[in-house]
Design a protein around this motif. Structure first.
Motif, PDB file in Angstrom:
ATOM      1  N   SER A   1      -1.917  -6.341 -19.489  1.00 47.76           N
ATOM      2  CA  SER A   1      -2.552  -6.630 -18.440  1.00 47.76           C
ATOM      3  C   SER A   1      -4.231  -6.609 -18.282  1.00 47.76           C
ATOM      4  N   ARG A   2      -4.939  -7.285 -17.425  1.00 53.62           N
ATOM      5  CA  ARG A   2      -6.166  -7.478 -17.748  1.00 53.62           C
ATOM      6  C   ARG A   2      -6.895  -6.133 -17.251  1.00 53.62           C
ATOM      7  N   ARG A   3      -6.604  -5.886 -16.068  1.00 56.57           N
ATOM      8  CA  ARG A   3      -7.182  -4.890 -15.295  1.00 56.57           C
ATOM      9  C   ARG A   3      -6.504  -3.403 -15.163  1.00 56.57           C
ATOM     10  N   ASN A   4      -5.149  -3.641 -15.099  1.00 59.00           N
ATOM     11  CA  ASN A   4      -4.287  -2.335 -14.899  1.00 59.00           C
ATOM     12  C   ASN A   4      -4.516  -1.451 -15.856  1.00 59.00           C
ATOM     13  N   ILE A   5      -4.639  -0.229 -15.642  1.00 59.05           N
ATOM     14  CA  ILE A   5      -4.705   0.782 -16.756  1.00 59.05           C
ATOM     15  C   ILE A   5      -3.528   1.490 -17.004  1.00 59.05           C
ATOM     16  N   VAL A   6      -2.397   1.054 -16.475  1.00 63.20           N
ATOM     17  CA  VAL A   6      -1.197   1.408 -16.581  1.00 63.20           C
ATOM     18  C   VAL A   6      -0.322   0.449 -17.430  1.00 63.20           C
TER      19      VAL A   6
ATOM     20  N   ASN B   1      -9.641   9.336 -13.735  1.00 58.63           N
ATOM     21  CA  ASN B   1      -9.436   9.349 -12.221  1.00 58.63           C
ATOM     22  C   ASN B   1      -8.016   9.154 -11.972  1.00 58.63           C
ATOM     23  N   PHE B   2      -7.428   8.373 -12.975  1.00 62.57           N
ATOM     24  CA  PHE B   2      -5.886   8.004 -12.926  1.00 62.57           C
ATOM     25  C   PHE B   2      -5.207   9.267 -13.095  1.00 62.57           C
ATOM     26  N   SER B   3      -5.399  10.198 -13.846  1.00 64.54           N
ATOM     27  CA  SER B   3      -4.732  11.309 -14.154  1.00 64.54           C
ATOM     28  C   SER B   3      -4.939  12.271 -12.711  1.00 64.54           C
ATOM     29  N   LEU B   4      -6.277  12.072 -12.189  1.00 66.02           N
ATOM     30  CA  LEU B   4      -6.677  13.338 -11.243  1.00 66.02           C
ATOM     31  C   LEU B   4      -5.629  12.601  -9.807  1.00 66.02           C
ATOM     32  N   GLU B   5      -5.362  11.356  -9.903  1.00 60.12           N
ATOM     33  CA  GLU B   5      -4.950  10.670  -8.733  1.00 60.12           C
ATOM     34  C   GLU B   5      -3.208  11.043  -8.723  1.00 60.12           C
TER      35      GLU B   5
ATOM     36  N   VAL C   1      -9.745  10.075  -3.304  1.00 60.80           N
ATOM     37  CA  VAL C   1     -11.007   9.537  -3.489  1.00 60.80           C
ATOM     38  C   VAL C   1     -11.288   9.645  -4.992  1.00 60.80           C
ATOM     39  N   PRO C   2     -11.443   8.631  -5.859  1.00 64.38           N
ATOM     40  CA  PRO C   2     -11.853   8.710  -7.081  1.00 64.38           C
ATOM     41  C   PRO C   2     -13.242   9.358  -7.338  1.00 64.38           C
ATOM     42  N   LEU C   3     -13.361  10.075  -8.407  1.00 58.69           N
ATOM     43  CA  LEU C   3     -14.723  10.717  -8.556  1.00 58.69           C
ATOM     44  C   LEU C   3     -15.672   9.770  -9.389  1.00 58.69           C
ATOM     45  N   ASP C   4     -17.120   9.677  -9.144  1.00 59.42           N
ATOM     46  CA  ASP C   4     -17.688   8.905  -9.743  1.00 59.42           C
ATOM     47  C   ASP C   4     -18.368   9.726 -10.889  1.00 59.42           C
TER      48      ASP C   4
END
Lengths: 362, 275, 302
Positions: free
Chosen positions: B43-48, C134-138, C162-165
């Motif tokens: 996947s290009r963008r996805n981090i999953v 951010n993914f984990s926080l989500e 809301v993702p953190l900067d």
């Protein structure tokens, strides 16, 4: 008898599969100078470190002055240690080193000064108080370590090979000084050493250890003259050991048979010794060239093989016709003596059964 | 068998210290592991995680300028390693063996490239090559010479340090024994001293190689606009946005350096090769 | 060690290559920028060496002074954080079992030799808005919202995540510096703790000091050389970094390194860039002298 100041009760310490200390029980009385003696790796240092609290036993208990100390961390034990490397803090002056143990107790001001002065005077380092350890000799560093430990007035002072890093002359001097100090402060000393002469000359009582076990606990004379194990007899001093056949045992005596000695009765080292070797100290044997045997002495023919001359005494190594090798030590008492027999000359060796001892080989 | 309670100095058996150690290693490795894992992510963008693919490696391989950059970097690393090892080895031997006027200055000056901020060295080389009129248009591999010069300048001091550490354990009596047995000065060096230095030289060479492959700052300042090297290429790709191709290319470089590092560490162990 | 007079030829062969290389590609280039730092721009590429101090004056001008203090602050904060993280790590490695120790050391050394650019780049993927933190926080947020739903409290965590900067600010730069230079702190600390005689710690405990007191009165003072080296090895590169602040920092987290780079690569104001480089070098030399002083003091007590 008063309760022991240190009571080691069935202590075992394992490192992985091997038992460094194996079911050891020792009671040490107040004011004793007690030595733990044995070859390197016998477990004596591990035992000492368990007294200090640096290792925790897997089994057994350690009581100091009646209190169970088995699980007490080192900083809360009423014992102090003089380390083999002395472990004098290199970033502190002599004075700061000595004061350290009192400062951590919260002692300060006049009392601290007085006790530091006292401790420094005791080890004769009054004029070195501002020095850093790297400006001291080995002997002086050791005295700092001593003063630093003694200032805490411990119930027991532990000494880990205290003299091993010193050269011979200084070692002999410090031996005397340590014994003097122990008398002066009246504190129980427990010393670990591998040097049998050091243990014999300094300690009141000695525990001989091998492979994690205590083989014998006794005063120096008993250890030397009445060893219970072949290992003790051979580790302390020099000994001639003869394999013998035990015919019968009867209380403190045993009837033994040996091709050279015939069938004779000798002393038995302990009631449980039923097999083993007969040992005789070299100085107990007599080198004889002509005189008739004294009462009860057995005379053996032998050939002189080698002489080792030590100045005060000489060791004469002889061999009997059946191949048995013996060594005999003789003091060189008379300056005008002609000296030791030449190698190859014939001689006779006198052995008195009273000087023979049957010891266990276990 | 019952485990005994930890002794007072068994710090590694304290839970909080173990936790600290673990957390630090997670901190150090998680980003790299993620980078490597996602070079295989479909996947290009996805981090999953979407599935395994080697597409990005294929794409990186087909990216000619990336390949050229990689080739340039390897060439630079090889040349720099050879020169650094010779210079560093000679210097180490000279400093170990001889007393001479200015010895401490040489010692201090040769340690400077290790401590001077990279950027200072980078701009200094940039100015230097500009001022001496270095022309960028030279044919390959001469076009890389300025970068190699810079890499050698910061690598050989490390080689010298490693080799000197090795020589510190050398027993000069071995050389005396060799001469006593009739060997000449050169034979003694060839058959006694050099074999002793060898593990240090190899470890130093591997270190020089990794340093060169890993360098970004010096290369960035020394390389002309036309000379592409891997770090500079990756830098420009990153500036345009993180792409899985960068991950793939980075993974290859990480693999190379990890191998070199493990080799260097193994060879440097003091018990290895000591007579 | 023997005197060079015994075999001057050999000495020359051994030393000349390294010394010449050092002169030609290190000392002389540094000399060039030293000279240029006293120059004036005369046209787009020409520089007149007028021995003016104007560039140094400009470099500590309020405009750039803030830059210096920011660089110092960020480098100092990163160094302290690295020290706090690294000390227990070095301590744990020192006291690890002989079997585990080489493995732990290798684990510290490996990142040390991994390309800094790649490691910084890896950090971007972790910190960016759609990155792993951010993914984990989500995920946590969703789990929390789901758990709170039955209680009618789903709104408590906000309407949506809301993702953190986390990227493009000073914190990210500090994070990046700590991440990249942590091994530089661990290794010298380990080296000096490893030399520490363990019986000193035991002696302190034996004399009644607590673990805490032993740590601060025995371990730390004796680890000072390692601490000083570690601080040097993190602080100096942190002061000079431009890559980390370039990739992770925002417009307001530019450091000296970025400005120096700009003077040479874009703005073409070499004299100012040279003056700044030399200020950085002087700072480095001051720190080196300090370290030498510490080492001398340390050697003085054997």
């Amino acid at each position: 008898m008063r309760p022991p100041i240190v009571s080691i009760d069935g202590v075992t310490k394992r490192f992985g599969e091997t038992a460094a200390v194996d079911q050891v029980s020792i009671d040490i009385q107040a004011n004793e100078f007690f030595a733990l003696l044995g070859p390197s790796g016998c477990g004596k240092t591990t035992l000492l470190r368990m007294l200090a609290g640096f290792e925790t036993p897997n089994e057994g208990r350690i009581l100091i002055d009646g209190d169970d100390m088995t699980r007490v961390p080192p900083n809360r034990r009423p014992v102090n240690m003089v380390f083999q490397s002395y472990a004098v803090f290199p970033h502190m002056t002599v004075e700061a080193n000595v004061a350290y143990g009192l400062k951590v107790e919260g002692i300060g001001g006049a009392e601290l000064r007085r006790r530091v002065d006292e401790a420094l005077a005791m080890v004769r380092l009054e004029n070195f108080r501002a020095r850093k350890p790297d400006q001291l000799s080995g002997g002086q560093r050791q005295r700092v370590a001593l003063a630093r430990a003694l200032i805490k007035r411990p119930k027991v002072l532990l000494l880990d090979e205290p003299l091993s890093a010193l050269d011979k002359k200084l070692r002999e001097q410090m031996q005397l000084e340590l014994v003097r100090l122990q008398h002066e402060v009246g504190i129980t000393f427990v010393m670990v050493t591998h040097d049998q002469e050091e243990a014999l000359s300094m300690a009141n009582r000695i525990a001989v250890m091998d492979h994690g076990r205590v083989l014998q606990i006794a005063d120096p004379r008993t250890l030397y003259e009445h060893p219970t194990h072949r290992f003790v007899a051979e580790f302390i001093g020099t000994v001639n050991s003869l394999d013998v056949e035990v015919r019968s045992v009867d209380g403190p005596h045993a009837r033994i048979r040996h091709p050279l000695l015939g069938e004779i009765t000798v002393e038995r080292a302990a009631p449980d010794v039923e097999r083993g070797v007969v040992v005789a100290r070299p100085e107990k044997l007599r080198l004889d060239f002509s005189a008739p045997p004294v009462d009860g002495e057995i005379l053996l023919d032998a050939v002189v093989e080698q002489i080792a001359y030590y100045g005060d005494l000489s060791f004469v190594f002889v061999r009997c016709p059946d191949g048995t090798a013996l060594q005999i030590s003789r003091y060189n008492v008379n300056r005008q003596d002609k000296g030791d027999p030449a190698a190859g000359s014939l001689c006779r060796v006198g052995i008195h059964p009273d000087d023979l001892l049957l010891v266990g080989t276990g | 068998m019952a485990r005994s309670r930890p002794g007072p100095l068994d710090y590694t058996r304290r839970w909080w210290l173990r936790f600290w150690l673990l957390a630090t290693f997670v901190f150090l490795y998680a980003p790299i592991v993620i980078l490597v894992v996602f070079s295989f992510n479909d996947s290009r963008r996805n981090i999953v995680w979407q599935g395994f693919t080697t597409d990005y490696y294929v794409r990186a391989l087909n990216n000619l300028s990336l390949l050229e950059a990689f080739g340039n970097s390897l060439t630079i690393a090889l040349l720099s390693t050879v020169i650094s090892t010779v210079l560093g080895g000679l210097l180490a031997l000279g400093l170990y063996r001889f007393r001479f006027p200015g010895r401490s200055s040489v010692e201090a000056a040769s340690a400077l490239p290790i401590v001077v901020p990279e950027i200072c060295m980078g701009v200094a080389l940039l100015v230097f090559f500009a001022e001496i009129g270095w022309r960028p248009g030279l044919p390959w591999p001469l076009s890389l010479a300025n970068i190699v010069a810079g890499h050698v300048a910061f690598s050989f001091p490390f080689v010298a340090v490693v080799v000197r550490a090795r020589l510190a354990g050398f027993d000069r009596a071995q050389e005396e024994a060799s001469k006593d047995l009739g060997a000449s000065e050169w034979q003694t060096f060839r058959y006694v001293t050099l074999p002793f230095m060898k593990p240090g030289l190899i470890a130093g060479a591997l270190l020089a190689m990794t340093l060169s492959l890993d360098d970004f700052v010096i290369t960035f300042f020394t390389s002309g606009p036309d000379t592409l090297t891997f770090p500079v290429k990756v830098y420009s790709m990153v500036r345009f946005g993180a792409t899985p191709e960068v991950n793939a290319a980075s993974t290859v470089l990480i693999a190379v350096t990890v191998l070199l590092t493990i080799l260097a560490v193994r060879l440097q162990r003091p018990d290895k090769g000591v007579a | 060690m023997q005197s060079w007079r015994e075999s001057p030829g050999v000495v020359v062969v051994l030393l000349a290559p390294a010394v010449l290389w050092l002169l030609l590609f290190f000392l002389i280039p540094l000399g060039f920028i030293w000279v240029i730092s006293f120059g004036e721009r005369a046209g787009p590429v020409a520089i007149d060496i007028t021995w003016t101090l104007a560039n140094y004056r400009d470099a500590i001008d309020p405009l750039y002074l803030g830059l210096f203090t920011r660089s110092l602050r960020i480098a100092a904060i990163s160094t302290v954080i690295a020290l706090v993280i690294a000390f227990p790590v070095a301590f744990a490695i020192t006291f690890a079992s002989p079997r585990l120790k080489p493995i732990l050391l290798l684990l510290v050394i490996l990142p040390f030799f991994t390309n800094m650019l790649i490691r910084t780049y890896a950090m971007i993927a972790v910190l960016r808005r759609n990155g792993y933190v951010n993914f984990s926080l989500e995920q946590l947020w969703e789990a929390g919202a789901f758990a709170l739903q039955p209680f009618g409290l789903a709104g408590m965590l906000g309407e949506r995540f809301v993702p953190l900067d986390l990227l493009y600010n000073n914190t990210a730069v500090v994070f990046g510096i700590v991440y990249v230079y942590l091994p530089f702190m661990v290794l010298p600390l380990y080296a000096s703790l490893e030399r520490l005689d363990r019986s000193l710690l035991e002696a302190s405990l034996d004399l009644g000091a607590s673990q805490f007191r032993t740590f601060f009165f025995v371990t730390v003072p004796l680890a000072v050389p390692g601490i000083v080296s570690g601080i040097m090895l993190v602080f100096i590169p942190a002061m000079g970094t431009f890559l980390i602040s370039d990739l992770l920092g925002g417009p307001s987290s530019q450091l000296i390194g970025n400005v120096i780079e700009r003077q040479f690569k874009a703005a073409n104001n070499w004299p100012l860039g040279a003056a700044m480089s030399f200020l950085l070098l002087y700072l480095t030399f001051v720190l080196l002298v300090l370290r030498a002083w510490f080492e001398k003091r340390d050697r003085g007590r054997g």
